[in-house]
Scaffold this active site. Structure first.
Site, PDB file in Angstrom:
ATOM      1  N   ASP A 219      -2.365  -2.557  -3.423  1.00  9.01           N
ATOM      2  CA  ASP A 219      -4.220  -2.492  -3.792  1.00  9.01           C
ATOM      3  C   ASP A 219      -4.359  -1.239  -4.697  1.00  9.01           C
ATOM      4  O   ASP A 219      -4.740  -0.606  -5.201  1.00  9.01           O
ATOM      5  CB  ASP A 219      -4.069  -1.623  -2.458  1.00  9.01           C
TER       6      ASP A 219
ATOM      7  N   GLU B  81       0.461  -0.796  -0.140  1.00  5.92           N
ATOM      8  CA  GLU B  81      -0.295  -0.377  -0.155  1.00  5.92           C
ATOM      9  C   GLU B  81       0.671   0.936   0.579  1.00  5.92           C
ATOM     10  O   GLU B  81       2.214   1.412   0.669  1.00  5.92           O
ATOM     11  CB  GLU B  81      -1.084   0.227   1.269  1.00  5.92           C
TER      12      GLU B  81
HETATM   13  C1  LIG Z   1      -7.333   4.585  -1.233  1.00  3.74           C
HETATM   14  C2  LIG Z   1      -5.677   4.492  -1.896  1.00  3.74           C
HETATM   15  O1  LIG Z   1      -5.696   3.670  -1.641  1.00  3.74           O
HETATM   16  C3  LIG Z   1      -4.650   5.744  -1.421  1.00  3.74           C
HETATM   17  O2  LIG Z   1      -5.630   7.059  -2.027  1.00  3.74           O
HETATM   18  O3  LIG Z   1      -3.855   5.862  -2.176  1.00  3.74           O
HETATM   19 MG   LIG Z   2      -3.346   3.627  -1.184  1.00  2.00          MG
END
Ligand SMILES: CC(=O)C(=O)O
Ligand SMILES: [Mg+2]
Ligand SMILES: NC(=O)C1=CN([C@@H]2O[C@H](COP(=O)(O)OP(=O)(O)OC[C@H]3O[C@@H](n4cnc5c(N)ncnc54)[C@H](O)[C@@H]3O)[C@@H](O)[C@H]2O)C=CC1
Length: 556
Positions: free
Chosen positions: A265, A242
């Site tokens: 993600d 992430e």
């Molecule tokens: C929602 C998400 O994962 C971002 O904005 O990085």
């Molecule tokens: Mg994100």
């Protein structure tokens, strides 16, 4: 976990009260207070989870500022997870923007200042020889989902170093609140490889490693040691990458996606929610995906991830790969991405437009976005640039002139980074645009008509993917599983079903939506044979059995 369930625990007294996964606070019964040495450590009155949730809501509501509400909820989570998730479940729509975007962005920016206590793991580069020991220090032997960041691209806010930890914590909160993943089986991790954010390095209170970022081989060796240690400690875990910066996001995904059960993600989760949104909008407008012309502003991890997912979907819809790529236009800092551009990253090359196609447009790096819109005549405009205000009136009205029912998706987070606010987009298109944003927005009212705004955020996707993977005991995240998730999401779209409402379902219904996505993902995993074991229990039953809901167990 149900209120009837009886479990045995091996902690007591103040140690039990300070374990957030086991603590029931004033809800410990007479019997439990005697058995576990709690008598006198709690007020006399025995309360129910309902009673506690009412008081907690009053306390939450007494704070006016979103960041103070965030701090309150985080402290509650660290004290009593059952009560925290019960409160969040009772007020999901109100509290998601507090534990997630946009407030989590501010919480990451101010992480060292609002810090109250640790949650999850911080694995700092100087500790690279101790990663096995660090993982052994975690007393959860059965971790199912890890969300890991290195804090370099936190939402659209850039390098927030160790403060990025707010994101794995927030994402895992949603895994539980939206996807029913047992919080005892989740683990947020920050790889603290330094920061290049000078403000943080100059801040004496900064909680992370005061050092510039480790790069290149040293960085990749460090991540490798981390992944190897995770695979040894929890071989069946789902690892979610992430908010890694563009230079590392795709290389890490490519390196690890065939080695363990993992996904990125921002590349894949975002691609799925965006494709689900496009499917829904097409159904609502009674048009085909293959006929759409799409402009992306921001050709980074999210932009190119979504674009490749759309290319695959357009091919399923009957186009050749070349035809599909011909319908997608990527714009980055230096304008429209074309195949004569030097020094563009590999992942942009396949999405570059042939110069022959666009030569007559006479574009330069400085050409206005509206000029490119004028030539492309897109039906869909997607913003993943992290730059506020790029979709100005000129851009939207130019698009609208050529497309009476545009789909406009300013997806950048948090709210301060959005490419255009929904009220402006709807004003400039006389209410005829379908709008989906990354962060939440209230419905827009124009001349007495209310227009709901869909939140196109990967939060619709990762909880369901996690639940599906756990229930099916899947050991990989495949492209077909992601495609199945996009279709399942679009099957839940109000506007696709009835022609009315938002393009995506309300977060009020997120548990049902996550279950639908989980079932589709699990089914696809079984069909592809990427599952372990031979559990003959029907998938639906397995999904329900794994769905954790916040209720206290009896300690026998
Ligand atoms: C929602 C998400 O994962 C971002 O904005 O990085
Ligand atoms: Mg994100
Ligand atoms: N709604 C959602 O679920 C998600 C939203 N996002 C948001 O998308 C944004 C981008 O994320 P990533 O793609 O991971 O970051 P990234 O850094 O990989 O990509 C951003 C791209 O935008 C480009 N860019 C910067 N200024 C620009 C300009 N003026 N015009 C055109 N392009 C410009 C950059 O050069 C870069 O290639 C972030 O704000 C993030 O919060 C990301 C993932 C999920």
């Amino acid at each position: 976990m149900s209120s009837q369930k009886s479990v045995t625990i091996d902690q007591q007294g103040s140690a039990l009260l300070s374990n957030p996964l086991l603590n029931k606070d004033t809800a410990f019964s007479e019997q439990e207070r005697t058995t576990y040495g709690l008598r006198g450590l709690l007020p006399f009155q025995i309360e129910t989870l309902d009673d506690q949730a009412k008081r907690a809501y009053q306390q939450f509501s007494s704070y006016e500022k979103a960041i103070d509400r965030h701090i309150y909820l985080r402290e509650l989570q660290d004290r009593n997870e059952t009560l925290f998730f019960r409160l969040v479940s009772d007020h999901l729509e109100e509290m998601l923007p507090i534990i997630y975007t946009p407030t989590v962005g501010e919480a990451c920016q101010t992480f060292s200042h609002i810090y109250r206590g640790s949650r999850g793991l911080f694995i700092a580069y100087p500790d690279q020889d101790n990663i096995d020991t660090i993982l052994a220090n975690v007393d959860q032997d059965d971790v199912s989902v890890i969300v890991v960041t290195d804090g370099e691209r936190i939402l659209g806010l850039g390098d927030l170093g160790a403060g990025g930890m707010g994101i794995p914590i927030g994402k895992l909160g949603l895994y539980t609140a939206c996807g029913g993943i047992d919080p005892a089986k989740t683990l947020p991790i920050t790889l603290d490889v330094g920061t290049n954010n000078q403000d943080l390095l100059n801040d004496a209170t900064y909680i992370g490693w005061h050092h510039e970022r480790i790069r290149g081989e040293e960085y990749y060796n460090f991540v490798e040691r981390f992944v190897a240690a995770v695979m040894k400690r929890w071989p069946n875990v789902l690892l979610q990458f992430e908010d890694f910066a563009q230079i590392n996001a795709l290389p890490l995904l490519q390196k690890y996606r065939d080695r363990l059960c993992c996904f990125n993600d921002d590349i894949q989760g975002t691609a799925v929610v965006a494709l689900g949104t496009l499917y829904s909008a097409c159904k609502a407008r009674q048009v085909q995906l293959r006929d759409q012309r799409i402009i992306f502003v921001g050709a980074g991890s999210a932009g190119c991830g979504i674009a490749e997912q759309i290319v695959a979907a357009m091919q399923e819809d009957g186009l050749s790969e070349q035809e599909a790529r011909g319908r997608i236009f990527m714009i980055d800092r230096n304008g429209l991405v074309t195949d004569d551009m030097k020094d563009i990253p590999d992942f942009q090359k396949k999405l570059a437009q042939p110069t022959t196609t666009v030569a007559s447009w006479n574009l330069t790096a400085k050409s206005a976005l509206s000029t490119i819109v004028e030539h492309v005549k897109p039906t869909i405009l997607i913003g993943v640039s992290g730059q506020a205000g790029l979709f100005n009136e000129d851009v939207i009205t130019t698009m609208y002139r050529h497309c009476p029912t545009p789909l406009v998706m300013p997806l950048s987070n948090p709210t301060s980074r959005i490419e255009a606010v929904p009220a402006d987009i709807l004003k400039w298109t006389q209410g005829n645009a379908l709008v989906a944003t990354g962060s939440p927005f209230e419905p827009v009212n124009i001349d007495g008509t209310s227009y709901p705004i869909a939140q196109c955020n990967n939060a619709y996707i990762f909880p369901g993917i996690g639940l599906g993977i756990i229930a099916a005991q899947a050991h990989r995240v495949t492209d077909s599983m992601l495609m199945a998730a996009a279709r399942a999401l679009s099957d839940c779209s109000p506007v696709a079903q009835s022609g009315k409402g938002a393009v995506l379902p309300s977060f009020k219904d997120i548990k049902e939506v996550s279950l639908r996505i989980a079932e589709a993902v699990a089914q696809q995993a079984v069909e592809e044979g990427v599952t372990e074991g031979r559990d003959s229990t029907p998938l639906k039953e397995r999904l329900e059995a794994h769905f954790w809901t916040p209720a206290y167990a009896c300690y026998g």
